[in-house]
Design a protein around this motif. Structure first.
Motif, short mmCIF file in Angstrom:
data_model
loop_
_atom_site.label_atom_id
_atom_site.label_comp_id
_atom_site.label_asym_id
_atom_site.label_seq_id
_atom_site.Cartn_x
_atom_site.Cartn_y
_atom_site.Cartn_z
N ALA A 99 16.16 -1.49 10.98
CA ALA A 99 14.81 -2.06 11.14
C ALA A 99 14.14 -2.18 9.78
N ALA A 100 13.39 -3.25 9.58
CA ALA A 100 12.64 -3.48 8.33
C ALA A 100 13.54 -3.33 7.09
N ALA A 101 14.74 -3.87 7.17
CA ALA A 101 15.68 -3.78 6.05
C ALA A 101 15.09 -4.40 4.79
N GLY A 102 15.23 -3.70 3.67
CA GLY A 102 14.74 -4.22 2.40
C GLY A 102 13.23 -4.28 2.29
N CYS A 103 12.53 -3.60 3.20
CA CYS A 103 11.06 -3.59 3.18
C CYS A 103 10.55 -2.19 2.85
N GLY A 115 14.62 -4.70 -8.52
CA GLY A 115 14.40 -5.70 -9.56
C GLY A 115 13.57 -6.87 -9.08
N GLU A 116 12.80 -6.66 -8.00
CA GLU A 116 12.00 -7.75 -7.45
C GLU A 116 10.88 -7.19 -6.57
N VAL A 117 9.96 -8.06 -6.25
CA VAL A 117 8.89 -7.72 -5.33
C VAL A 117 9.45 -7.73 -3.91
N ARG A 118 9.19 -6.69 -3.16
CA ARG A 118 9.69 -6.60 -1.78
C ARG A 118 8.51 -6.45 -0.82
N PRO A 119 8.63 -6.98 0.40
CA PRO A 119 7.52 -6.90 1.36
C PRO A 119 7.42 -5.52 2.01
N LEU A 120 6.24 -5.24 2.55
CA LEU A 120 6.08 -4.07 3.40
C LEU A 120 6.51 -4.45 4.81
N GLY A 121 7.07 -3.49 5.53
CA GLY A 121 7.35 -3.70 6.95
C GLY A 121 6.01 -3.90 7.65
N SER A 122 5.95 -4.84 8.59
CA SER A 122 4.65 -5.21 9.17
C SER A 122 3.97 -4.05 9.89
N MET A 123 4.71 -3.27 10.67
CA MET A 123 4.07 -2.15 11.37
C MET A 123 3.65 -1.06 10.39
N HIS A 124 4.46 -0.84 9.37
CA HIS A 124 4.11 0.17 8.37
C HIS A 124 2.87 -0.25 7.60
N GLN A 125 2.77 -1.56 7.31
CA GLN A 125 1.57 -2.06 6.64
C GLN A 125 0.34 -1.84 7.53
N GLN A 126 0.47 -2.13 8.81
CA GLN A 126 -0.67 -1.96 9.73
C GLN A 126 -1.11 -0.50 9.80
N ILE A 127 -0.15 0.41 9.90
CA ILE A 127 -0.46 1.85 9.93
C ILE A 127 -1.21 2.23 8.66
N MET A 128 -0.72 1.78 7.51
CA MET A 128 -1.34 2.13 6.24
C MET A 128 -2.74 1.54 6.12
#
Length: 147
Positions: A31-35, A122-135
Motif C-alpha cells: 500500500a502507498a508504495a513509494g509514498c 533522488g526525487e520528490v515523492r508524494p505523501l500517501g493520501s490517508m497519511h496526508q489526511q491524518i497529518m
C-alpha cells in the motif's frame, strides 16, 4: 466491523514542529508504495493497538516510544488505522531505518503540499493520501490547542 479490514497501528512522531515520516519501499504490491507515510504496521492477533505501535516503531527505526497518546482511528474499506502520537526525543542520525526507502522530518508545509524530496530516492515523492489526511488533521488540532 468488516472482517476483511486490516488493523494497523501508526505513530505520528514530532520534533520542533516537524514530523518523522517514512518513505515506503517502491514495491508495487504494498500500500502507498513509494509514498511518504507514518511508521507502524499490522496489529498481530491478540495484540492491542498500543502494544503494536510500540513494537512496530521499535522494529522499523529502533526507537523506544516515550509515553504516547491516542490521536484517533481512521477507517476505510480496507484498513483501520489506529493513530498514536509521541515526541521524537532523539536526533535523526540515532535512528536505524530497518524498513522503508528513506525517512525524514517533514514540515507542515511539506505535508500541506503533499510531497517531499527524498535524498535516497533522488526525487520528490508524494505523501500517501490517508497519511496526508491524518497529518493535516493532527497539525490543525495541534494549532488549535496552542492558541
Amino acid at each position: 466491523m468488516n472482517n476483511q479490514q486490516v488493523h494497523v497501528a501508526v505513530a505520528i512522531l514530532y520534533q520542533e514542529n516537524k514530523f518523522l515520516m517514512q518513505l515506503r519501499d517502491n514495491i508495487p504490491t504494498i500500500a502507498a508504495a513509494g509514498c511518504w507515510g507514518l511508521f507502524g504496521g499490522h496489529i498481530e492477533p491478540g495484540e492491542t493497538p498500543d502494544v503494536a505501535v510500540k513494537r512496530e516503531v521499535l522494529e522499523e527505526i529502533c526507537y523506544t516510544l516515550p509515553p504516547f497518546f491516542e490521536f484517533g482511528c481512521y477507517a476505510d474499506d480496507a484498513v483501520v488505522r489506529h493513530v498514536f502520537h509521541a515526541p521524537l526525543l532523539v536526533e535523526l542520525n540515532q535512528l536505524v531505518l530497518n524498513e522503508g526507502w528513506d525517512m525524514g522530518l517533514l514540515t507542515p508545509e511539506d505535508i500541506r503540499q503533499g510531497n517531499c524530496y527524498s535524498a535516497n530516492a533522488g526525487e520528490v515523492r508524494p505523501l500517501g493520501s490517508m497519511h496526508q489526511q491524518i497529518m493535516l488533521d493532527f497539525i490543525e488540532k495541534s494549532n488549535n490547542s496552542n492558541r
